[in-house]
Design an enzyme around this catalytic site. Structure first.
Site, PDB file in Angstrom:
ATOM      1  N   GLU A   1      -4.592  -0.496  -8.730  1.00  0.00           N
ATOM      2  CA  GLU A   1      -3.565   0.441  -9.177  1.00  0.00           C
ATOM      3  C   GLU A   1      -2.372  -0.395  -9.653  1.00  0.00           C
ATOM      4  O   GLU A   1      -1.885  -1.253  -8.911  1.00  0.00           O
ATOM      5  CB  GLU A   1      -3.133   1.354  -8.025  1.00  0.00           C
ATOM      6  CG  GLU A   1      -4.170   2.417  -7.683  1.00  0.00           C
ATOM      7  CD  GLU A   1      -3.773   3.274  -6.481  1.00  0.00           C
ATOM      8  OE1 GLU A   1      -3.946   4.486  -6.543  1.00  0.00           O
ATOM      9  OE2 GLU A   1      -3.304   2.716  -5.466  1.00  0.00           O
TER      10      GLU A   1
ATOM     11  N   ASN B   1      -4.366   6.306  -1.900  1.00  0.00           N
ATOM     12  CA  ASN B   1      -3.983   6.573  -0.515  1.00  0.00           C
ATOM     13  C   ASN B   1      -3.435   7.982  -0.338  1.00  0.00           C
ATOM     14  O   ASN B   1      -3.602   8.587   0.718  1.00  0.00           O
ATOM     15  CB  ASN B   1      -2.962   5.539  -0.023  1.00  0.00           C
ATOM     16  CG  ASN B   1      -3.653   4.250   0.402  1.00  0.00           C
ATOM     17  OD1 ASN B   1      -4.866   4.245   0.658  1.00  0.00           O
ATOM     18  ND2 ASN B   1      -2.909   3.158   0.467  1.00  0.00           N
TER      19      ASN B   1
ATOM     20  N   SER C   1       0.828  -1.210   0.000  1.00  0.00           N
ATOM     21  CA  SER C   1       0.000   0.000   0.000  1.00  0.00           C
ATOM     22  C   SER C   1       0.853   1.246   0.000  1.00  0.00           C
ATOM     23  O   SER C   1       0.370   2.322  -0.349  1.00  0.00           O
ATOM     24  CB  SER C   1      -0.840   0.092   1.277  1.00  0.00           C
ATOM     25  OG  SER C   1      -1.454  -1.094   1.573  1.00  0.00           O
TER      26      SER C   1
ATOM     27  N   HIS D   1      -1.812  -3.063  -6.803  1.00  0.00           N
ATOM     28  CA  HIS D   1      -2.430  -2.669  -5.531  1.00  0.00           C
ATOM     29  C   HIS D   1      -3.938  -2.907  -5.581  1.00  0.00           C
ATOM     30  O   HIS D   1      -4.691  -2.108  -6.141  1.00  0.00           O
ATOM     31  CB  HIS D   1      -2.105  -1.194  -5.244  1.00  0.00           C
ATOM     32  CG  HIS D   1      -2.572  -0.734  -3.902  1.00  0.00           C
ATOM     33  ND1 HIS D   1      -3.003   0.545  -3.659  1.00  0.00           N
ATOM     34  CD2 HIS D   1      -2.688  -1.393  -2.717  1.00  0.00           C
ATOM     35  CE1 HIS D   1      -3.361   0.653  -2.393  1.00  0.00           C
ATOM     36  NE2 HIS D   1      -3.176  -0.508  -1.807  1.00  0.00           N
TER      37      HIS D   1
HETATM   38  N1  LIG Z   1      -5.199  -4.785   4.637  1.00  0.00           N
HETATM   39  C1  LIG Z   1      -5.480  -3.905   3.702  1.00  0.00           C
HETATM   40  O1  LIG Z   1      -6.536  -3.216   3.739  1.00  0.00           O
HETATM   41  C2  LIG Z   1      -4.560  -3.733   2.537  1.00  0.00           C
HETATM   42  C3  LIG Z   1      -5.046  -3.114   1.363  1.00  0.00           C
HETATM   43  C4  LIG Z   1      -4.209  -3.011   0.263  1.00  0.00           C
HETATM   44  C5  LIG Z   1      -2.903  -3.469   0.352  1.00  0.00           C
HETATM   45  N2  LIG Z   1      -2.444  -4.043   1.521  1.00  0.00           N
HETATM   46  C6  LIG Z   1      -1.054  -4.531   1.527  1.00  0.00           C
HETATM   47  O2  LIG Z   1      -1.088  -5.931   1.329  1.00  0.00           O
HETATM   48  C7  LIG Z   1       0.003  -6.553   2.001  1.00  0.00           C
HETATM   49  C8  LIG Z   1      -0.546  -7.612   2.949  1.00  0.00           C
HETATM   50  O3  LIG Z   1      -1.411  -6.993   3.881  1.00  0.00           O
HETATM   51  P1  LIG Z   1      -2.480  -7.802   4.706  1.00  0.00           P
HETATM   52  O4  LIG Z   1      -3.366  -6.808   5.340  1.00  0.00           O
HETATM   53  O5  LIG Z   1      -3.072  -8.877   3.876  1.00  0.00           O
HETATM   54  O6  LIG Z   1      -1.538  -8.471   5.828  1.00  0.00           O
HETATM   55  P2  LIG Z   1      -1.829  -9.750   6.734  1.00  0.00           P
HETATM   56  O7  LIG Z   1      -0.935  -9.621   7.898  1.00  0.00           O
HETATM   57  O8  LIG Z   1      -3.293  -9.912   6.938  1.00  0.00           O
HETATM   58  O9  LIG Z   1      -1.339 -10.979   5.828  1.00  0.00           O
HETATM   59  C9  LIG Z   1       0.002 -11.224   5.521  1.00  0.00           C
HETATM   60  C10 LIG Z   1       0.182 -12.735   5.410  1.00  0.00           C
HETATM   61  O10 LIG Z   1       1.474 -13.001   4.922  1.00  0.00           O
HETATM   62  C11 LIG Z   1       1.939 -14.187   5.560  1.00  0.00           C
HETATM   63  N3  LIG Z   1       3.386 -14.248   5.421  1.00  0.00           N
HETATM   64  C12 LIG Z   1       4.335 -13.553   6.122  1.00  0.00           C
HETATM   65  N4  LIG Z   1       5.561 -13.906   5.674  1.00  0.00           N
HETATM   66  C13 LIG Z   1       5.400 -14.820   4.700  1.00  0.00           C
HETATM   67  C14 LIG Z   1       6.280 -15.558   3.869  1.00  0.00           C
HETATM   68  N5  LIG Z   1       7.600 -15.381   3.944  1.00  0.00           N
HETATM   69  N6  LIG Z   1       5.768 -16.423   2.971  1.00  0.00           N
HETATM   70  C15 LIG Z   1       4.437 -16.597   2.882  1.00  0.00           C
HETATM   71  N7  LIG Z   1       3.551 -15.924   3.649  1.00  0.00           N
HETATM   72  C16 LIG Z   1       4.018 -15.054   4.540  1.00  0.00           C
HETATM   73  C17 LIG Z   1       1.440 -14.041   6.975  1.00  0.00           C
HETATM   74  O11 LIG Z   1       1.416 -15.293   7.621  1.00  0.00           O
HETATM   75  C18 LIG Z   1       0.053 -13.451   6.761  1.00  0.00           C
HETATM   76  O12 LIG Z   1      -0.937 -14.453   6.655  1.00  0.00           O
HETATM   77  C19 LIG Z   1       0.755  -5.430   2.692  1.00  0.00           C
HETATM   78  O13 LIG Z   1       1.808  -5.019   1.870  1.00  0.00           O
HETATM   79  C20 LIG Z   1      -0.294  -4.341   2.811  1.00  0.00           C
HETATM   80  O14 LIG Z   1       0.275  -3.062   2.851  1.00  0.00           O
HETATM   81  C21 LIG Z   1      -3.247  -4.195   2.594  1.00  0.00           C
END
Ligand SMILES: NC(=O)c1ccc[n+]([C@@H]2O[C@H](COP(=O)([O-])OP(=O)(O)OC[C@H]3O[C@@H](n4cnc5c(N)ncnc54)[C@H](O)[C@@H]3O)[C@@H](O)[C@H]2O)c1
Length: 560
Positions: free
Chosen positions: A154, A192, A121, A142
């Site tokens: 995006e 964002n 993000s 994104h």
């Molecule tokens: N949550 C949101 O609203 C949102 C929206 C858009 C983008 N994002 C982006 O998406 C990405 C993930 O965010 P999220 O909210 O899903 O996080 P999250 O913490 O819910 O999920 C991340 C997952 O990655 C797994 N993980 C960690 N290390 C790993 C590895 N080496 N191999 C495989 N899996 C691994 C974790 O176990 C976890 O299940 C981030 O970069 C975040 O900025 C989040």
């Protein structure tokens, strides 16, 4: 054009990753999801099962279709299983070292022409790409939360991204039934960046006591028609995530619009991270729940009914007419004075007087047979202060200064500004701009009257733009600045806001709808008006240009 994408990998099956897997599988692609251990892999399978079950129960998928979707998905703990995929989307937590670890490991696993995408993000795609041996294959992809529902993706390119890669990803996003917006690498990208400028401005209003928590959210959800209020949204995103993204954007912009908020930092340090911990700006029934619980900040009920049955309206224009009808429909006895220059004594017995003359009308119009005469508002409030009894609420529905009128009426505790907003899909807001001495009786009476005519009251300090215009115009001006900086075009910015944030329209459609001249007038006042001198809110030169040249932003000549 790059080769077709039919097999994809998704790394990390958390909030975003699991949703992204589902999006791919539902559009017919074969998907391999990778988690860090078997327990988390099992949790990922559970999320996918539950989400597709919901799609079946809502009639969006039949059971055979669900089985086909699930059959296309393999969940594993081995990164090596991604050896033959065409595209990898990384969705591990927002930590640069983690992203580098994952992309570095992929170098030794995937084929040379595999596309590597990050769902970050806020982190720099350029910096993420520096962690692989093939930065030309890297883009940002994104998705928005919830990925299966929100239509925007995006697509972020860097200076090194191969144009064929960007083209292939754009095509894939379209095939997924979503809207791609291809943009360069900049903190916050489009959505964002604009969202966090607005959220920060809203939070500052709360921090400075300009408006209360519930009223702030009502203003933007009901009054501006946004999907939810800013504080509710921040609690949903997570206050720690907001703090982090805000920092990244401020690091890039250095604009006072993005200055980190001390209140947010303290809330995060106190462990109040939003819904996920059960407490953020609001309190929730339990961690993870979206159901509100009362807390020490929950406003008391509006109070005992104030005896107020008779209302006066002064003015002859459409706003006055609308108010008269609304008051009458709600059962009030209404005295309507269309001739503001005439005798005001008929207002002696009402409990509320609303001045709603047509602003800017030429008082000489009457001589030429035009509408009834308009009166200088200062004179009017001076006289209203005399003819009405103490406790009668005096309000202007025009954009005058409530503070000045409060002084002129001689009854500052009874005098306020009202701003009647057009209804949105979520209802209608009437803002009440109060001064330091506005009485509780006045505010209680107005909340009750506004509720009785079918609108929601938002009470705030009497400052330029009150809540809604101040926040909307600041955001609109920020969007024009982004356009002027050539970061993204009109159509891309509008698409991003509409489909990524779910707003009823994009900022440029909104400016054309409101009128660029009106937006400019408020922007000018915001930067110099009653909120104090705020040069960073100065109108964008491009906004001024559009007004002077009478160019619309959307469609026709104004399109950039
Ligand atoms: N949550 C949101 O609203 C949102 C929206 C858009 C983008 N994002 C982006 O998406 C990405 C993930 O965010 P999220 O909210 O899903 O996080 P999250 O913490 O819910 O999920 C991340 C997952 O990655 C797994 N993980 C960690 N290390 C790993 C590895 N080496 N191999 C495989 N899996 C691994 C974790 O176990 C976890 O299940 C981030 O970069 C975040 O900025 C989040």
């Amino acid at each position: 054009m790059d080769r077709a994408i039919s097999r994809v990998g998704v790394i990390g099956l958390g909030t975003m990753g699991a949703g992204i897997v589902e999006v791919f599988a539902r559009s017919g692609l074969e998907v391999i999801g990778v988690e860090s251990n078997e327990e988390l892999a099992e949790r990922g399978r559970g999320i996918l099962q539950a989400s597709t079950d919901r799609a079946v129960s809502r009639g969006k998928l039949d059971e055979a279709g669900q089985q086909q979707v699930l059959d296309r998905i393999t969940v594993t703990t081995r990164l090596d299983d991604l050896a033959r995929v065409d595209l990898v989307v990384e969705a591990v937590p927002e930590v640069m070292e983690l992203k580098h670890e994952v992309f570095g490991a992929l170098d030794g696993i995937v084929g040379e022409d595999t596309i590597l995408a990050s769902n970050t993000s806020s982190l720099s795609i350029t910096q993420i790409a520096a962690g692989t041996a093939r930065p030309e294959r890297v883009v940002g992809m994104h998705f928005f939360n919830p990925a299966p529902i929100l239509k925007l993706v995006e697509v972020i390119t860097t200076l090194r991204t191969d144009p064929g890669v960007a083209g292939a990803v754009r095509g894939l996003v379209q095939d997924l039934g979503k809207r791609p917006v291809v943009i360069g690498d900049r903190a916050g990208f489009v959505a964002n960046y604009l969202l966090f400028g607005y959220l920060n401005s809203a939070m500052r209003m709360l921090e400075h006591g300009h408006v209360g928590r519930e009223d702030l959210d009502t203003a933007m959800r009901v009054g501006a028609g946004l999907p939810m209020g800013p504080l509710t949204l921040m609690d949903l995103i997570g206050l720690d995530v907001c703090d982090h993204i805000g920092d990244v954007i401020f690091g890039h912009s250095r604009s006072p619009l993005h200055t980190p908020s001390a209140m947010l930092q303290q809330t995060v340090t106190a462990g109040r991270l939003g819904r996920k911990t059960g407490r953020g700006f609001y309190s929730y029934e339990r961690p993870g729940s979206g159901t509100l619980a009362e807390d020490e900040l929950t406003p008391a009920p509006v109070g005992d009914p104030v005896p107020l049955d008779a209302v006066g309206v002064v003015g002859a224009g459409p706003l006055a007419e609308e108010l008269v009808t609304r008051f009458e429909d709600a059962g009030y006895a209404v005295t309507h004075l269309t001739d503001a220059a005439g005798d005001l004594s008929a207002l002696g017995s009402v409990g509320l007087v609303v001045e709603a003359q047509e602003e800017g009308e030429d008082p000489r119009a009457e001589e030429s047979g035009g509408p009834a005469s308009v009166r200088d508002v200062d004179d009017l409030f001076a006289e209203l202060g005399e003819v009405t009894s103490v406790g009668t609420v005096l309000a202007t529905a025009n954009t005058y200064s409530g503070v000045a009128l409060a002084a002129i009426s001689g009854r500052p505790e009874d005098t306020v500004v009202l701003r009647v907003h057009a209804p949105t899909a979520h209802g209608q807001v009437i803002e009440v701009g109060r001064t330091r001495v506005t009485s509780q009786h006045t505010l209680t009476a107005l909340r009750q009257v506004i509720g009785r005519i079918g609108a929601e009251a938002v009470v705030c300090k009497d400052r330029t733009g009150l809540v809604i215009d101040a926040l909307l115009v600041t955001y609109l001006n920020d969007a024009v600045r982004m356009l002027d900086e050539s970061y993204a075009g009109v159509a891309d910015i509008d698409t991003t806001i509409k489909y990524g944030l779910g707003y009823p329209m994009g900022p440029f459609a909104m400016i054309d709808h409101i009128g660029a001249d009106e937006v400019l007038a408020i922007a000018e006042e915001l930067s110099s008006g009653t909120s104090g001198c705020q040069p960073h809110l100065a109108p964008s030169p491009l906004l001024i240009e559009h007004v002077l040249l009478d160019l619309p932003f959307t469609g026709g000549a104004g399109r950039a």
